[in-house]
Motif scaffolding. Structure first.
Motif, short mmCIF file in Angstrom:
data_model
loop_
_atom_site.label_atom_id
_atom_site.label_comp_id
_atom_site.label_asym_id
_atom_site.label_seq_id
_atom_site.Cartn_x
_atom_site.Cartn_y
_atom_site.Cartn_z
N ALA A 119 0.81 -1.21 0.00
CA ALA A 119 0.00 0.00 0.00
C ALA A 119 0.84 1.27 0.00
O ALA A 119 0.45 2.28 -0.60
CB ALA A 119 -0.92 0.00 1.22
N TYR A 262 -5.67 0.57 9.97
CA TYR A 262 -5.29 1.59 8.99
C TYR A 262 -6.04 2.89 9.27
O TYR A 262 -7.03 2.92 10.02
CB TYR A 262 -5.59 1.10 7.57
CG TYR A 262 -6.94 0.46 7.38
CD1 TYR A 262 -8.11 1.22 7.31
CD2 TYR A 262 -7.06 -0.92 7.31
CE1 TYR A 262 -9.35 0.63 7.15
CE2 TYR A 262 -8.31 -1.52 7.15
CZ TYR A 262 -9.45 -0.74 7.08
OH TYR A 262 -10.68 -1.32 6.93
N LEU A 266 -9.30 4.21 4.39
CA LEU A 266 -8.51 3.28 3.59
C LEU A 266 -9.10 1.88 3.53
O LEU A 266 -8.48 0.97 3.01
CB LEU A 266 -7.06 3.21 4.10
CG LEU A 266 -6.20 4.45 3.85
CD1 LEU A 266 -4.74 4.15 4.21
CD2 LEU A 266 -6.29 4.91 2.40
N THR A 269 -9.17 0.39 0.04
CA THR A 269 -7.82 0.02 -0.42
C THR A 269 -7.42 -1.33 0.12
O THR A 269 -6.95 -2.21 -0.63
CB THR A 269 -6.80 1.09 0.01
OG1 THR A 269 -7.13 2.33 -0.60
CG2 THR A 269 -5.38 0.68 -0.36
N LYS A 272 -9.28 -4.35 -1.30
CA LYS A 272 -8.73 -4.82 -2.57
C LYS A 272 -7.43 -5.58 -2.37
O LYS A 272 -7.21 -6.63 -2.99
CB LYS A 272 -8.55 -3.63 -3.52
CG LYS A 272 -9.86 -3.07 -4.05
CD LYS A 272 -9.65 -1.91 -5.01
CE LYS A 272 -9.33 -0.62 -4.29
NZ LYS A 272 -9.36 0.56 -5.19
N LEU A 273 -6.56 -5.07 -1.51
CA LEU A 273 -5.30 -5.78 -1.26
C LEU A 273 -5.56 -7.15 -0.66
O LEU A 273 -4.91 -8.14 -1.01
CB LEU A 273 -4.40 -4.95 -0.35
CG LEU A 273 -3.75 -3.73 -0.99
CD1 LEU A 273 -3.03 -2.89 0.07
CD2 LEU A 273 -2.78 -4.13 -2.08
#
Length: 398
Positions: A119, A262, A266, A269, A272-273
């Protein structure tokens, strides 16, 4: 086929791989462990793993979840119930209000670190890592194209470790992107005091840097209840990622369950990771992890008390040996023992395995700053700690 062709060396199968992958290091811990892992007579202190089994109430929770049919995909950020349990766990132990939507469940602490590196880092970005350090940190950075920059701990005359903020600041360059803190530290046992955490937070804010705080060993402290967390001094908008795992607190190393925290916003994000790293960790393991969080505080206390006793046995016994310098660590469950004489750490680890039947990790497994040291894991029974001291004394006490 000619004789020359027959005798020609085989082509390097890694030749076509990216340099960042070809350059990934080989674990020196594995090199030593591979020589003795199948020997039942070896006292195995090389791996960061306790000798207790996962507690039965966690195992039974996994069995119940499997029998109930919780064997299908889960959302990549983790089950809502698990993220709620993580939020409650942090509130209970650190008195912080971190909402469930700031947690991502990962495949162990290693995957949490890897997702953080993915990230945060562009190729060529630098990340500051105090060293000696858990080697997986630097290798995760290299895999993602980043550049690990080590800052050596200072070794005090009594064997304790220190990390002045000025040393970190001196290592900063225009390419610096992330500051890593592992407190309590693997392998040094160093623990960052709260005032220094505030100072590092202020430095990160002033320079626009991220802090990656690996807080895996927070419960393993001696003389206090728990190590401070950056979550106690940072806001939801600070550039902070905290990584953690179920492996150490609840003896769940093989379950591969961890988490990260996080900043606000986020979630998409890391969803998706998580999706593209693992999709999700097994759903029944997540149900068991909820039970570990909700019912496992007593087991953690038992683990820490046991570690404290074995720490004292090893420190007392090794300190009596000529040429050995070792201090009681403030946290985690490792000793970094310096052995005088100039023998390479890797050679010494092999010799102790051969002559003492004790498996230790060479200090250089954690970076060149670890030369002259060996690391011992003391998450073991006091009886085994006594046996390790006896065997090591017979070799190092000559």
């Amino acid at each position: 086929m000619s004789d020359a062709a027959t005798l020609a060396p085989a082509a390097d199968p890694t030749a076509g791989l990216p340099p960042r992958i070809r350059g990934v290091g080989t674990s020196q811990i594995g090199l030593v462990a591979d020589r003795g892992r199948d020997d039942p007579d070896v006292v195995k202190l090389w791996i960061g793993e306790g000798d207790l089994a996962t507690p039965p109430f966690v195992v039974e929770a996994a069995h119940r979840a499997m029998r109930a049919g919780h064997t299908r995909y889960a959302t990549s950020l983790g089950l809502p119930r698990l993220r709620e349990a993580l939020s409650a766990y942090h509130a209970r132990h650190w008195d912080v209000d971190v909402p469930p939507d700031r947690f991502a469940v990962t495949a162990g602490g290693m995957n949490a670190i890897m997702q953080a590196a993915q990230a945060l880092l562009e190729p060529g970005d630098e990340i500051i890592i105090p060293s000696p350090a858990w080697p997986n940190l630097a290798e995760a950075v290299r895999v993602t194209g980043g550049v690990p920059v080590t800052v050596a701990y200072r070794v005090l005359p009594d064997g304790r470790f220190a990390l002045p903020l000025a040393d970190i600041e001196a290592a900063l360059t225009p390419r610096t992107r992330v500051l890593v803190v592992n407190s309590p530290s693997n392998p040094t046992g160093w623990m960052m005091p709260l005032p220094e955490m505030r100072a590092l937070r202020d430095l990160a804010r002033a320079r626009g840097l991220w802090i990656l705080s690996d807080e895996v060993y927070a419960h393993f402290t001696y003389g206090r209840d728990i190590a401070p967390s950056f979550l106690q001094i940072c806001t939801e908008d600070d550039r902070l990622i905290v990584s953690n795992t179920f492996s150490k607190n609840w003896a769940m190393t093989g379950w591969r369950a961890g988490w990260l925290v996080y900043p606000r916003g986020l979630g998409p994000t890391f969803a998706k990771l998580g999706q593209y790293n693992t999709t999700s960790i097994p759903t029944f393991i997540q149900h068991a992890a909820v039970v570990a969080l909700d019912e496992g505080d007593g087991f953690i206390r038992t683990m820490v008390e046991r570690c404290a006793e074995s720490r004292e046995i090893l420190v007392t016994g090794l300190s009596r040996l000529p040429g050995v310098t070792v201090a009681s660590p403030d946290g985690a469950f490792y000793l970094m023992a310096h052995v005088a004489g100039g023998e390479r750490s890797l050679d010494l680890a092999f010799r102790l395995l051969r002559e003492a039947k004790v498996g230790v990790a060479p200090g250089t497994a954690f970076g060149p700053e670890g030369e002259g040291f060996v690391r011992l894991c003391f998450a073991i029974s006091p009886a085994l700690a006594h046996e390790a001291v006896s065997r090591l004394s017979a070799v190092l006490g000559r």
